[in-house]
Design a protein around this motif. Structure first.
Motif, PDB file in Angstrom:
ATOM      1  N   HIS A   3       0.844  -1.197   0.000  1.00  0.00           N
ATOM      2  CA  HIS A   3       0.000   0.000   0.000  1.00  0.00           C
ATOM      3  C   HIS A   3       0.878   1.245   0.000  1.00  0.00           C
ATOM      4  O   HIS A   3       1.905   1.288   0.686  1.00  0.00           O
ATOM      5  CB  HIS A   3      -0.898   0.041   1.242  1.00  0.00           C
ATOM      6  CG  HIS A   3      -1.669  -1.222   1.487  1.00  0.00           C
ATOM      7  ND1 HIS A   3      -3.000  -1.361   1.176  1.00  0.00           N
ATOM      8  CD2 HIS A   3      -1.282  -2.414   2.032  1.00  0.00           C
ATOM      9  CE1 HIS A   3      -3.413  -2.571   1.518  1.00  0.00           C
ATOM     10  NE2 HIS A   3      -2.380  -3.235   2.035  1.00  0.00           N
ATOM     11  N   LYS A   4       0.461   2.247  -0.748  1.00  0.00           N
ATOM     12  CA  LYS A   4       1.077   3.570  -0.705  1.00  0.00           C
ATOM     13  C   LYS A   4      -0.002   4.561  -0.324  1.00  0.00           C
ATOM     14  O   LYS A   4      -1.054   4.627  -0.961  1.00  0.00           O
ATOM     15  CB  LYS A   4       1.686   3.948  -2.058  1.00  0.00           C
ATOM     16  CG  LYS A   4       2.968   3.203  -2.393  1.00  0.00           C
ATOM     17  CD  LYS A   4       3.568   3.708  -3.698  1.00  0.00           C
ATOM     18  CE  LYS A   4       4.873   2.985  -4.009  1.00  0.00           C
ATOM     19  NZ  LYS A   4       5.932   3.316  -3.045  1.00  0.00           N
ATOM     20  N   LEU A   5       0.288   5.353   0.722  1.00  0.00           N
ATOM     21  CA  LEU A   5      -0.721   6.264   1.266  1.00  0.00           C
ATOM     22  C   LEU A   5      -0.100   7.632   1.477  1.00  0.00           C
ATOM     23  O   LEU A   5       0.981   7.750   2.048  1.00  0.00           O
ATOM     24  CB  LEU A   5      -1.238   5.705   2.599  1.00  0.00           C
ATOM     25  CG  LEU A   5      -2.398   6.420   3.270  1.00  0.00           C
ATOM     26  CD1 LEU A   5      -3.672   6.254   2.453  1.00  0.00           C
ATOM     27  CD2 LEU A   5      -2.611   5.866   4.674  1.00  0.00           C
ATOM     28  N   GLU A   6      -0.780   8.669   0.997  1.00  0.00           N
ATOM     29  CA  GLU A   6      -0.344  10.042   1.212  1.00  0.00           C
ATOM     30  C   GLU A   6      -1.531  10.862   1.701  1.00  0.00           C
ATOM     31  O   GLU A   6      -2.683  10.602   1.309  1.00  0.00           O
ATOM     32  CB  GLU A   6       0.213  10.665  -0.076  1.00  0.00           C
ATOM     33  CG  GLU A   6       1.487  10.033  -0.572  1.00  0.00           C
ATOM     34  CD  GLU A   6       1.996  10.676  -1.847  1.00  0.00           C
ATOM     35  OE1 GLU A   6       1.468  11.748  -2.224  1.00  0.00           O
ATOM     36  OE2 GLU A   6       2.925  10.112  -2.469  1.00  0.00           O
ATOM     37  N   GLY A   7      -1.245  11.848   2.531  1.00  0.00           N
ATOM     38  CA  GLY A   7      -2.322  12.689   3.023  1.00  0.00           C
ATOM     39  C   GLY A   7      -1.811  13.698   4.020  1.00  0.00           C
ATOM     40  O   GLY A   7      -0.605  13.943   4.125  1.00  0.00           O
ATOM     41  N   HIS A   8      -2.736  14.282   4.757  1.00  0.00           N
ATOM     42  CA  HIS A   8      -2.351  15.237   5.794  1.00  0.00           C
ATOM     43  C   HIS A   8      -3.361  15.185   6.928  1.00  0.00           C
ATOM     44  O   HIS A   8      -4.528  14.816   6.731  1.00  0.00           O
ATOM     45  CB  HIS A   8      -2.254  16.664   5.217  1.00  0.00           C
ATOM     46  CG  HIS A   8      -3.507  17.140   4.543  1.00  0.00           C
ATOM     47  ND1 HIS A   8      -4.561  17.700   5.222  1.00  0.00           N
ATOM     48  CD2 HIS A   8      -3.873  17.112   3.245  1.00  0.00           C
ATOM     49  CE1 HIS A   8      -5.516  18.022   4.375  1.00  0.00           C
ATOM     50  NE2 HIS A   8      -5.133  17.660   3.158  1.00  0.00           N
ATOM     51  N   CYS A   9      -2.892  15.519   8.088  1.00  0.00           N
ATOM     52  CA  CYS A   9      -3.736  15.603   9.278  1.00  0.00           C
ATOM     53  C   CYS A   9      -3.633  17.031   9.780  1.00  0.00           C
ATOM     54  O   CYS A   9      -2.586  17.435  10.297  1.00  0.00           O
ATOM     55  CB  CYS A   9      -3.267  14.614  10.336  1.00  0.00           C
ATOM     56  SG  CYS A   9      -4.294  14.595  11.818  1.00  0.00           S
ATOM     57  N   HIS A  10      -4.721  17.796   9.608  1.00  0.00           N
ATOM     58  CA  HIS A  10      -4.656  19.242   9.826  1.00  0.00           C
ATOM     59  C   HIS A  10      -3.520  19.785   8.947  1.00  0.00           C
ATOM     60  O   HIS A  10      -3.485  19.458   7.765  1.00  0.00           O
ATOM     61  CB  HIS A  10      -4.509  19.545  11.317  1.00  0.00           C
ATOM     62  CG  HIS A  10      -5.685  19.062  12.138  1.00  0.00           C
ATOM     63  ND1 HIS A  10      -6.924  19.639  12.067  1.00  0.00           N
ATOM     64  CD2 HIS A  10      -5.805  18.046  13.029  1.00  0.00           C
ATOM     65  CE1 HIS A  10      -7.765  19.011  12.882  1.00  0.00           C
ATOM     66  NE2 HIS A  10      -7.110  18.027  13.475  1.00  0.00           N
TER      67      HIS A  10
END
Length: 287
Positions: free
Chosen positions: A105-112
């Motif tokens: 799995h490859k996951l990108e994102g942001h938290c706040h």
């Protein structure tokens, strides 16, 4: 003259033939697109994603639209509760065996405002239908935060993705609140508040133009314990010339940190900072 009429007719026929050919090609292209979006192809795509067969009665456009809408609503709810938003996700089958299937799995994102990217692998067992995380590699930009670096290291060893995201959500919420608070007071009191390293740093400086060299440093750290709990730590430190410290016979500077914590308990963070700015920076001529 008859020859010219025949030539014009031939030209018109050629143009019509060309237009018919173009329309035919466009029609065939449309048919290919319709075929690609057919139930069979959607079924194949779902089977590829889930790694297992999908029943035909599930491959229904209305059902898919309803499922997508439900997923979008759940994603929005998840984002509102945790602050986590996934911007990119890829899943690929790596190996298949009697024991189960391994996926990468490859996951990108942001938290706040805190961005993250990770690669991880899962093993889905055939018999028990359970899913186990077997490898994690996380990348984040906040390498200057030693507690965050330790959190990444612990997560990559423990393979506890749920614990990581729980801690990240709380940390990022405090991080955003601190950033917003610093920016708010900087905008409101531009001459009294300094942010030498920007609003994302862990301190801000309070100044008085009538007292050059005299500053108060508001330190606001966000710590992460080994169990993943997040704790904000605030302190108020004086930065004064030796002459000013020598003149402090009443011990105001010496007891500044303790008095600051008492004010926090009594008035809360926002009101305490406001009171300090008003008493130290504004009342003596700073604007």
């Amino acid at each position: 003259m008859q020859k010219n009429i025949i030539e014009r007719c031939d030209n018109a026929i050629s143009s019509l033939k060309q237009e018919i050919q173009e329309l035919k090609e466009q029609y065939e292209e449309n048919q290919r697109e319709i075929a690609f979006l057919s139930g069979a192809n959607i079924k194949k795509a779902l089977e590829s994603f889930y790694g297992k067969s999908v029943r035909d009665d599930n491959v229904n456009v209305r059902n898919l639209q309803a499922q997508l809408l439900h997923c979008e609503q759940e994603i929005q709810f998840f984002k509102a509760v945790t602050g986590i938003e996934v911007t990119k996700y890829l899943k690929k089958t790596e190996t298949k065996s009697e024991k189960g299937t391994t996926y990468s799995h490859k996951l990108e994102g942001h938290c706040h405002p805190v961005s993250f990217a990770m690669d991880f692998k899962t093993l889905e067992e055939q018999q028990t239908k359970s899913c186990e995380v077997i490898h994690i590699n996380i990348h984040m930009d906040h390498e200057e935060n030693s507690d965050l670096i330790k959190l990444l290291s612990r997560t990559q060893k423990s393979l506890n993705l749920l614990g990581f995201f729980r801690t990240l959500s709380t940390f990022a919420e405090w991080y955003e609140y601190r950033q917003r608070t610093f920016s708010q007071f900087k905008d409101k009191y531009p001459l009294a508040v300094g942010l030498p390293l920007g609003s994302s740093a862990d301190y801000m400086v309070l100044m008085n133009s009538d007292l050059p060299g005299c500053e108060l440093i508001l330190v606001w750290k966000i710590t992460i314990n080994e169990d993943g709990s997040v704790t904000p730590l605030l302190d108020l430190l004086p930065k004064m010339p030796e002459q000013a410290i020598a003149l402090d016979k009443s011990g105001i500077l010496e007891n500044l940190a303790e008095n600051f914590k008492t004010l926090l308990q009594t008035f809360g963070l926002q009101k305490t900072i406001e009171n300090i700015i008003q008493s130290f920076c504004i009342n003596r001529g700073s604007d």
